[in-house]
Write a protein that holds these residues in place. Structure first.
Motif, PDB file in Angstrom:
ATOM      1  N   LEU A  65       0.836  -1.213   0.000  1.00 44.64           N
ATOM      2  CA  LEU A  65       0.000   0.000   0.000  1.00 44.64           C
ATOM      3  C   LEU A  65       0.865   1.256   0.000  1.00 44.64           C
ATOM      4  N   LEU A  66       1.885   1.230   0.855  1.00 45.06           N
ATOM      5  CA  LEU A  66       2.791   2.377   0.950  1.00 45.06           C
ATOM      6  C   LEU A  66       3.468   2.647  -0.383  1.00 45.06           C
ATOM      7  N   SER A  67       4.003   1.591  -0.997  1.00 47.88           N
ATOM      8  CA  SER A  67       4.724   1.811  -2.248  1.00 47.88           C
ATOM      9  C   SER A  67       3.772   2.296  -3.335  1.00 47.88           C
ATOM     10  N   ARG A  68       2.520   1.803  -3.296  1.00 51.30           N
ATOM     11  CA  ARG A  68       1.536   2.278  -4.276  1.00 51.30           C
ATOM     12  C   ARG A  68       1.254   3.771  -4.059  1.00 51.30           C
ATOM     13  N   LEU A  69       1.141   4.145  -2.799  1.00 51.17           N
ATOM     14  CA  LEU A  69       0.911   5.550  -2.465  1.00 51.17           C
ATOM     15  C   LEU A  69       2.069   6.412  -2.953  1.00 51.17           C
ATOM     16  N   GLN A  70       3.288   5.953  -2.678  1.00 49.68           N
ATOM     17  CA  GLN A  70       4.478   6.705  -3.078  1.00 49.68           C
ATOM     18  C   GLN A  70       4.540   6.826  -4.594  1.00 49.68           C
ATOM     19  N   GLU A  71       4.280   5.706  -5.273  1.00 46.55           N
ATOM     20  CA  GLU A  71       4.279   5.734  -6.737  1.00 46.55           C
ATOM     21  C   GLU A  71       3.256   6.742  -7.245  1.00 46.55           C
ATOM     22  N   ALA A  72       2.068   6.700  -6.653  1.00 49.27           N
ATOM     23  CA  ALA A  72       1.001   7.608  -7.075  1.00 49.27           C
ATOM     24  C   ALA A  72       1.429   9.067  -6.888  1.00 49.27           C
ATOM     25  N   GLN A  73       2.123   9.320  -5.794  1.00 49.98           N
ATOM     26  CA  GLN A  73       2.584  10.685  -5.533  1.00 49.98           C
ATOM     27  C   GLN A  73       3.647  11.112  -6.548  1.00 49.98           C
ATOM     28  N   HIS A  74       4.596  10.202  -6.816  1.00 49.35           N
ATOM     29  CA  HIS A  74       5.688  10.538  -7.734  1.00 49.35           C
ATOM     30  C   HIS A  74       5.204  10.689  -9.171  1.00 49.35           C
ATOM     31  N   ASP A  75       4.383   9.765  -9.608  1.00 41.41           N
ATOM     32  CA  ASP A  75       4.166   9.610 -11.061  1.00 41.41           C
ATOM     33  C   ASP A  75       2.754   9.957 -11.505  1.00 41.41           C
ATOM     34  N   THR A  76       2.188  10.994 -10.951  1.00 45.71           N
ATOM     35  CA  THR A  76       0.842  11.360 -11.399  1.00 45.71           C
ATOM     36  C   THR A  76       0.875  11.888 -12.830  1.00 45.71           C
ATOM     37  N   HIS A  77       1.973  12.556 -13.238  1.00 48.27           N
ATOM     38  CA  HIS A  77       1.987  13.166 -14.571  1.00 48.27           C
ATOM     39  C   HIS A  77       2.209  12.139 -15.686  1.00 48.27           C
ATOM     40  N   ASN A  78       3.143  11.170 -15.536  1.00 49.02           N
ATOM     41  CA  ASN A  78       3.350  10.205 -16.629  1.00 49.02           C
ATOM     42  C   ASN A  78       2.961   8.788 -16.192  1.00 49.02           C
ATOM     43  N   GLU A  79       1.756   8.662 -15.657  1.00 53.14           N
ATOM     44  CA  GLU A  79       1.310   7.388 -15.084  1.00 53.14           C
ATOM     45  C   GLU A  79       1.275   6.279 -16.133  1.00 53.14           C
ATOM     46  N   HIS A  80       0.693   6.561 -17.309  1.00 53.13           N
ATOM     47  CA  HIS A  80       0.467   5.535 -18.322  1.00 53.13           C
ATOM     48  C   HIS A  80       1.794   4.922 -18.797  1.00 53.13           C
ATOM     49  N   GLU A  81       2.707   5.769 -19.174  1.00 48.83           N
ATOM     50  CA  GLU A  81       4.017   5.338 -19.653  1.00 48.83           C
ATOM     51  C   GLU A  81       4.713   4.489 -18.585  1.00 48.83           C
ATOM     52  N   HIS A  82       4.756   5.028 -17.394  1.00 45.86           N
ATOM     53  CA  HIS A  82       5.433   4.360 -16.281  1.00 45.86           C
ATOM     54  C   HIS A  82       4.823   2.984 -16.024  1.00 45.86           C
ATOM     55  N   HIS A  83       3.512   2.900 -16.104  1.00 42.05           N
ATOM     56  CA  HIS A  83       2.810   1.662 -15.793  1.00 42.05           C
ATOM     57  C   HIS A  83       3.254   0.528 -16.718  1.00 42.05           C
ATOM     58  N   GLU A  84       3.282   0.794 -18.014  1.00 35.76           N
ATOM     59  CA  GLU A  84       3.667  -0.241 -18.972  1.00 35.76           C
ATOM     60  C   GLU A  84       5.104  -0.677 -18.736  1.00 35.76           C
ATOM     61  N   HIS A  85       5.981   0.266 -18.603  1.00 35.30           N
ATOM     62  CA  HIS A  85       7.398  -0.013 -18.369  1.00 35.30           C
ATOM     63  C   HIS A  85       7.573  -0.837 -17.085  1.00 35.30           C
ATOM     64  N   ASN A  86       6.873  -0.417 -16.062  1.00 34.49           N
ATOM     65  CA  ASN A  86       7.014  -1.045 -14.759  1.00 34.49           C
ATOM     66  C   ASN A  86       6.565  -2.501 -14.796  1.00 34.49           C
ATOM     67  N   GLU A  87       5.513  -2.781 -15.536  1.00 33.56           N
ATOM     68  CA  GLU A  87       4.991  -4.146 -15.597  1.00 33.56           C
ATOM     69  C   GLU A  87       6.048  -5.082 -16.160  1.00 33.56           C
ATOM     70  N   HIS A  88       6.688  -4.678 -17.249  1.00 34.70           N
ATOM     71  CA  HIS A  88       7.723  -5.473 -17.892  1.00 34.70           C
ATOM     72  C   HIS A  88       8.880  -5.721 -16.913  1.00 34.70           C
ATOM     73  N   GLU A  89       9.322  -4.658 -16.309  1.00 36.12           N
ATOM     74  CA  GLU A  89      10.413  -4.740 -15.344  1.00 36.12           C
ATOM     75  C   GLU A  89      10.050  -5.679 -14.201  1.00 36.12           C
ATOM     76  N   HIS A  90       8.866  -5.499 -13.702  1.00 35.19           N
ATOM     77  CA  HIS A  90       8.393  -6.277 -12.552  1.00 35.19           C
ATOM     78  C   HIS A  90       8.385  -7.766 -12.890  1.00 35.19           C
ATOM     79  N   HIS A  91       7.978  -8.107 -14.083  1.00 37.16           N
ATOM     80  CA  HIS A  91       7.898  -9.500 -14.504  1.00 37.16           C
ATOM     81  C   HIS A  91       9.287 -10.149 -14.474  1.00 37.16           C
ATOM     82  N   GLU A  92      10.238  -9.480 -15.080  1.00 32.61           N
ATOM     83  CA  GLU A  92      11.602 -10.002 -15.092  1.00 32.61           C
ATOM     84  C   GLU A  92      12.131 -10.145 -13.669  1.00 32.61           C
TER      85      GLU A  92
END
Length: 102
Positions: A65-92
């Motif tokens: 929850l905390l990390s989601r909150l922090q992410e939301a705070q950091h990346d409100t402006h480029n959420e979409h881009e970050h989300h796709e990139h993050n998913e790939h990274e997370h999988h690996e």
């Protein structure tokens, strides 16, 4: 002399038998107590393990929850881009983590 010794012997034997019976009783009582204590101990250990697991789950939940909150705070402006990139990274990362864990 013998006449005197025999009743004394008999008395001694009776006392010894009585003592022995008392001891046997005490031993069986102690064994019962021990069994009860072992059972209680096992139950307590199980309870402790369960509460540990719950605590870990709660902690993990709070952390995500905390990390989601922090992410939301950091990346409100480029959420979409970050989300796709993050998913790939997370999988690996996840695969690597599993391998490392095993």
């Amino acid at each position: 002399m013998l006449e005197n010794t025999l009743p004394q012997l008999e008395q001694l034997i009776e006392q010894t038998i009585e003592k022995s019976n008392q001891l046997k009783k005490q031993v069986s009582e102690l064994q019962e107590q021990k069994t009860k204590l072992i059972e209680e101990n096992e139950m307590l250990q199980l309870a402790a393990l369960e509460s540990d697991e719950k605590q870990q789950q709660t902690e993990a939940g709070l952390n995500s929850l905390l990390s989601r909150l922090q992410e939301a705070q950091h990346d409100t402006h480029n959420e979409h881009e970050h989300h796709e990139h993050n998913e790939h990274e997370h999988h690996e990362h996840h695969e690597h983590h599993e391998h490392h864990h095993g």
